[in-house]
Scaffold this motif. Structure first.
Motif, PDB file in Angstrom:
ATOM      1  N   ARG A  69       0.830  -1.207   0.000  1.00  0.00           N
ATOM      2  CA  ARG A  69       0.000   0.000   0.000  1.00  0.00           C
ATOM      3  C   ARG A  69       0.868   1.261   0.000  1.00  0.00           C
ATOM      4  NH1 ARG A  69      -4.468  -2.098   4.418  1.00  0.00           N
ATOM      5  NH2 ARG A  69      -6.036  -2.855   2.917  1.00  0.00           N
ATOM      6  N   LYS A  70       1.895   1.250   0.830  1.00  0.00           N
ATOM      7  CA  LYS A  70       2.782   2.415   0.887  1.00  0.00           C
ATOM      8  C   LYS A  70       3.515   2.596  -0.437  1.00  0.00           C
ATOM      9  CE  LYS A  70       6.215   4.763   3.726  1.00  0.00           C
ATOM     10  NZ  LYS A  70       6.946   5.318   2.583  1.00  0.00           N
ATOM     11  N   LYS A  91       2.520   1.668  -3.403  1.00  0.00           N
ATOM     12  CA  LYS A  91       1.564   2.168  -4.400  1.00  0.00           C
ATOM     13  C   LYS A  91       1.399   3.681  -4.272  1.00  0.00           C
ATOM     14  CE  LYS A  91      -3.229   1.852  -5.958  1.00  0.00           C
ATOM     15  NZ  LYS A  91      -3.495   3.287  -5.745  1.00  0.00           N
ATOM     16  N   SER A  92       1.310   4.149  -3.034  1.00  0.00           N
ATOM     17  CA  SER A  92       1.167   5.590  -2.808  1.00  0.00           C
ATOM     18  C   SER A  92       2.439   6.334  -3.178  1.00  0.00           C
ATOM     19  CB  SER A  92       0.805   5.843  -1.346  1.00  0.00           C
ATOM     20  OG  SER A  92       0.758   7.222  -1.072  1.00  0.00           O
ATOM     21  N   ASP A  93       3.582   5.841  -2.721  1.00  0.00           N
ATOM     22  CA  ASP A  93       4.861   6.511  -2.982  1.00  0.00           C
ATOM     23  C   ASP A  93       5.141   6.624  -4.473  1.00  0.00           C
ATOM     24  OD1 ASP A  93       5.234   6.637  -0.250  1.00  0.00           O
ATOM     25  OD2 ASP A  93       6.698   4.996  -0.182  1.00  0.00           O
ATOM     26  N   LYS A 125       2.937   6.372  -6.902  1.00  0.00           N
ATOM     27  CA  LYS A 125       1.778   6.918  -7.629  1.00  0.00           C
ATOM     28  C   LYS A 125       1.305   5.939  -8.715  1.00  0.00           C
ATOM     29  CE  LYS A 125       3.164  11.687  -6.702  1.00  0.00           C
ATOM     30  NZ  LYS A 125       4.199  11.294  -5.712  1.00  0.00           N
TER      31      LYS A 125
END
Length: 416
Positions: free
Chosen positions: A70-71, A73-75, A77
């Protein structure tokens, strides 16, 4: 460095005994396997059902892997991330994050293009033919491909290990100038091979190393002549069929079996959907494959452990003589003739990095990786798609690297 294989399904008790005895002679130090929570893997990944998310609630390593993903994917983008992690063939986590298209959630059973994963399957099939005495790795190709330049000096081993010296059409500016404006064009092998044939060889065959898609175009043509069998059927009979990879298949058209993980890219200067761009340029007809994340994890484990090969062939898969080759010369820059080392080198259709055995396709908005660490029986499969602000490069690799750092901190998956 030669990774120590952990076989999850061997063809016989005697082969397991031979493998264990042979491994006593190796000097590779291996750490103890991590205490990962795992669940039995049934046909199709989940007790006979299709590829689905791991049942909730999650705990232990499954929860940790999901948090890392999850992290990431966010980092990074990312639009979507699909992943599956297994240990000794047993599921730790299967999941999908993000969207396939706007408002359409990504699901683990969505199919995506797998590119160079096919090379690992083809390399395994070639070694099986060698085991059966039907062909020799050091047979030159002029008897099957007499029109290939230097056919009397190019061997099957050189084609499969990228040591022929042929240029790579994928990096040829003339090819890129044609591909960019015409992403739906259907390419033939003859059209693709015309690009490397317009150049002189980087080096004499067998004397260095450089990656070239042309090698696998030619290897496929040779294997079809040798066996009299179309390459998609040959790989199905020898690799994907025996491994139960029911969702891994060749596609002769740009179609992808449903359900589809859609891809997007900014390769042409603006963000656009690229799902059904024609992949015929990526490799030979019959070897353009799609898969889903559960099949990709199974492929990682089976290819990375040499499940379908003898111990001797497995060692050849991991190092067919490439270690020590490469390095820049006056004719071939170091950025092309990459130095092949014990820690990082190309095998026979696979890449070996610090003991990991992997393939890492990335093209037209799709990015994926299958990676297996034999010393721990650890398989990581990741597929990722992009948003307009995703960094350049294969971001599935980055996600896998972060997962690997948590589960096998002493064995970095340092690909670049």
């Amino acid at each position: 460095m030669t990774p120590t294989p952990t076989r999850t399904r061997s063809r016989s008790r005697s082969r397991r005994a031979l493998l264990c005895a042979a491994l006593l002679t190796l000097t590779v130090q291996t750490a103890a396997a991590p205490a990962l929570a795992s669940r039995p893997e049934g046909p199709g990944g989940h007790g006979g059902r299709d590829c689905v998310r791991t049942e909730r609630p999650l705990d232990g390593d499954a929860r940790r892997i999901l948090d890392i993903t999850r992290k990431a994917k966010s980092d990074l983008k990312l639009k979507s991330v699909e992943l599956r992690v297994t240990v000794d063939g047993r599921e730790v986590l299967t999941d999908a994050l993000g969207e396939s298209m706007t408002g359409v959630p990504a699901e683990p059973d969505m199919h995506f293009r797998a590119g160079s994963v096919a090379f690992a399957h083809i390399g395994t099939a070639l070694l099986q033919l060698v085991e059966e005495g039907r062909v020799g790795l050091d047979d030159t190709v002029e008897q099957w491909l007499p029109d290939v330049p230097k056919a009397d000096r190019i061997t099957l081993r050189m084609l499969a290990s990228n040591t022929t010296g042929l240029h790579d059409y994928v990096t040829d500016p003339a090819f890129l100038a044609e591909l960019g404006p015409h992403p739906f064009r259907q390419w033939s092998p003859a059209q693709l091979l015309a690009y490397p044939y317009h150049h002189s060889f980087w080096y004499e065959p067998g004397t260095s190393w450089s990656y070239s898609h042309a090698n696998y175009l030619l290897l496929v043509a040779a294997l079809e002549k040798i066996t009299g069998t179309r390459i998609d059927r040959l790989v199905r009979e020898r690799v994907t069929g025996p491994l139960g990879l029911r969702n891994t298949q060749n596609n002769f058209t740009p179609d992808i079996p449903s359900p589809v993980l859609h891809a997007f890219t900014s390769d042409r200067g603006f963000y656009e959907e690229s799902t059904f761009w024609n992949p015929s340029w990526t490799t030979a007809p019959g070897a353009v494959i799609t898969t889903h994340i559960c099949d990709l994890a199974t492929s990682a484990r089976a290819i990375g452990s040499g499940e379908l090969l003898s111990y001797r062939s497995y060692r050849t898969l991991l190092n067919p003589g490439t270690v020590g080759l490469g390095g820049g010369t006056a004719r071939c820059p170091a950025s092309i003739c990459l130095k092949q080392t014990e820690a990082k080198h190309f095998g026979l259709g696979v890449i070996v990095v610090n003991g990991w055995v992997l393939q890492n396709p990335s093209f037209s908005g799709y990015a994926a990786i299958q990676a297996y660490l034999p010393s721990k029986g650890l398989a990581i499969a990741v597929s990722a798609t992009k948003t307009p602000t995703t960094p350049a490069g294969n971001m599935a690799e980055v996600v896998a690297q972060r997962i690997a750092a948590a589960l096998a901190p002493n064995d970095p998956l340092a690909i670049t």
